[in-house]
Design a protein around this motif. Structure first.
Motif, mmCIF file in Angstrom:
data_model
loop_
_atom_site.group_PDB
_atom_site.id
_atom_site.type_symbol
_atom_site.label_atom_id
_atom_site.label_comp_id
_atom_site.label_asym_id
_atom_site.label_seq_id
_atom_site.Cartn_x
_atom_site.Cartn_y
_atom_site.Cartn_z
ATOM 1 N N TYR A 196 0.811 -1.223 0.093
ATOM 2 C CA TYR A 196 0.073 0.030 0.002
ATOM 3 C C TYR A 196 0.837 1.405 -0.015
ATOM 4 C CZ TYR A 196 0.724 -0.630 5.210
ATOM 5 O OH TYR A 196 1.408 -0.866 6.355
ATOM 6 N N VAL A 197 2.227 1.214 0.307
ATOM 7 C CA VAL A 197 2.972 2.197 0.224
ATOM 8 C C VAL A 197 3.176 2.902 -1.188
ATOM 9 C CG1 VAL A 197 4.116 1.739 2.530
ATOM 10 C CG2 VAL A 197 5.253 1.087 0.587
ATOM 11 N N TYR B 141 1.305 8.219 0.175
ATOM 12 C CA TYR B 141 2.307 7.805 1.035
ATOM 13 C C TYR B 141 3.814 8.005 0.884
ATOM 14 C CZ TYR B 141 -0.528 4.548 3.686
ATOM 15 O OH TYR B 141 -1.612 4.079 4.538
ATOM 16 N N HIS C 86 0.517 15.357 3.874
ATOM 17 C CA HIS C 86 0.867 14.203 4.585
ATOM 18 C C HIS C 86 -0.036 13.925 6.011
ATOM 19 C CE1 HIS C 86 3.425 11.220 6.257
ATOM 20 N NE2 HIS C 86 3.789 11.893 7.400
ATOM 21 N N THR D 244 -3.674 13.535 5.107
ATOM 22 C CA THR D 244 -3.740 11.935 4.878
ATOM 23 C C THR D 244 -3.824 11.046 6.147
ATOM 24 O OG1 THR D 244 -2.752 12.389 2.591
ATOM 25 C CG2 THR D 244 -2.939 10.181 3.733
ATOM 26 N N ASN D 245 -2.782 11.462 7.037
ATOM 27 C CA ASN D 245 -2.940 10.432 8.211
ATOM 28 C C ASN D 245 -3.874 10.587 9.163
ATOM 29 O OD1 ASN D 245 0.105 9.017 8.437
ATOM 30 N ND2 ASN D 245 0.270 10.811 7.320
ATOM 31 N N GLY E 55 -3.490 7.305 11.339
ATOM 32 C CA GLY E 55 -2.553 6.980 11.429
ATOM 33 C C GLY E 55 -1.971 6.546 12.545
ATOM 34 N N VAL F 257 4.965 1.493 8.529
ATOM 35 C CA VAL F 257 4.112 2.532 8.062
ATOM 36 C C VAL F 257 2.632 2.288 8.137
ATOM 37 C CG1 VAL F 257 3.491 3.863 5.801
ATOM 38 C CG2 VAL F 257 5.809 3.066 6.342
#
Length: 237
Positions: free
Chosen positions: A55-56, A61, A116, A119-120, A125, A215
């Motif tokens: 998925y990274v 990502y 970033h 997204t997290n 995250g 991650v």
């Protein structure tokens, strides 16, 4: 061999940590405890992984590493500007070029960091024991704002003068104007370096925690994570 001798032979030092395995923290001898902690939590297979989860490969990502790359460019260009002196970017064409590189790398860093961060946040995250990874990331974001603030104050132009005048009233209202004087250009140069060093320390901790926990996967894709103990690796602790 006596029973005591056999017991001592079985309790020999660990071949990886070079400790007996039951070391507790001691101010007199902190090295065995610290060495064992680092090997257990930050083995080379985590610090320098051979592969990452599938998925990274998503563009989202890559925002973290793009933020780090922009930070490296900003620090490198800032160090070169510092060698030229406080008026280097006003009196020299190469200094003006480096100043533009420094400025736009900071803008790119904030752009990548914002994506970033968002997204997290929406992918949660902090799951899977990554709470401190999230906390240090937020701390990096806050310290980055302070770093940019001191950078704007040391531009030595009309913009920095106006920013300093407005910030002075706010800092006086907070009661810290006598300690952090926005109109003291020399202090702002020093603070810019000090805050940048603090940012580097926080970023190092943040990256270390990412390497330790891995991650964070998207919600519902937890089974795609690379396990801590992979075949062919001996568990260090």
């Amino acid at each position: 061999m006596s029973a005591g001798g056999a017991a001592r032979a079985q309790q020999g030092p660990d071949p990886v940590t070079n400790t007996a395995g039951d070391e507790r923290f001691s101010l007199a001898r902190p090295s065995p405890w610290l060495r064992g902690y680092l090997v257990r939590n930050f083995p080379l297979r985590k610090l320098l992984p051979d592969h990452e989860p599938a998925y990274v490969s998503s563009v989202l990502y890559t925002m973290g590493v793009l933020t780090l790359a922009a930070l490296i460019v900003a620090i490198a260009s800032g160090a070169l500007i510092a060698l030229g002196g406080v008026s280097f970017w006003h009196t020299n064409s190469f200094g003006a070029f480096l100043n533009s590189i420094h400025f736009w790398s900071v803008q790119a860093m904030f752009l990548f960091m914002a994506v970033h961060f968002i997204t997290n946040f929406f992918t949660m995250g902090w799951r899977g024991g990554r709470g401190w990874t999230w906390i240090t990331g937020v701390a990096c974001f806050i310290v980055t704002i302070l770093t940019a603030f001191t950078g704007f104050l040391m531009m030595t132009n009309w913009d920095s003068q106006w920013i300093g005048q407005q910030a002075k009233d706010a800092f006086n209202a907070l009661g810290i104007g006598a300690i952090w004087n926005m109109m003291n250009a020399g202090q702002q140069f020093t603070m810019h370096v000090v805050v940048t060093v603090g940012l580097l320390l926080l970023v190092s901790v943040h990256i270390g925690l990412i390497r330790r926990r891995g991650v964070a996967p998207p919600p519902g894709a937890e089974d795609l994570e690379v396990p801590d103990s992979e075949p062919g690796y001996a568990d260090a602790g």
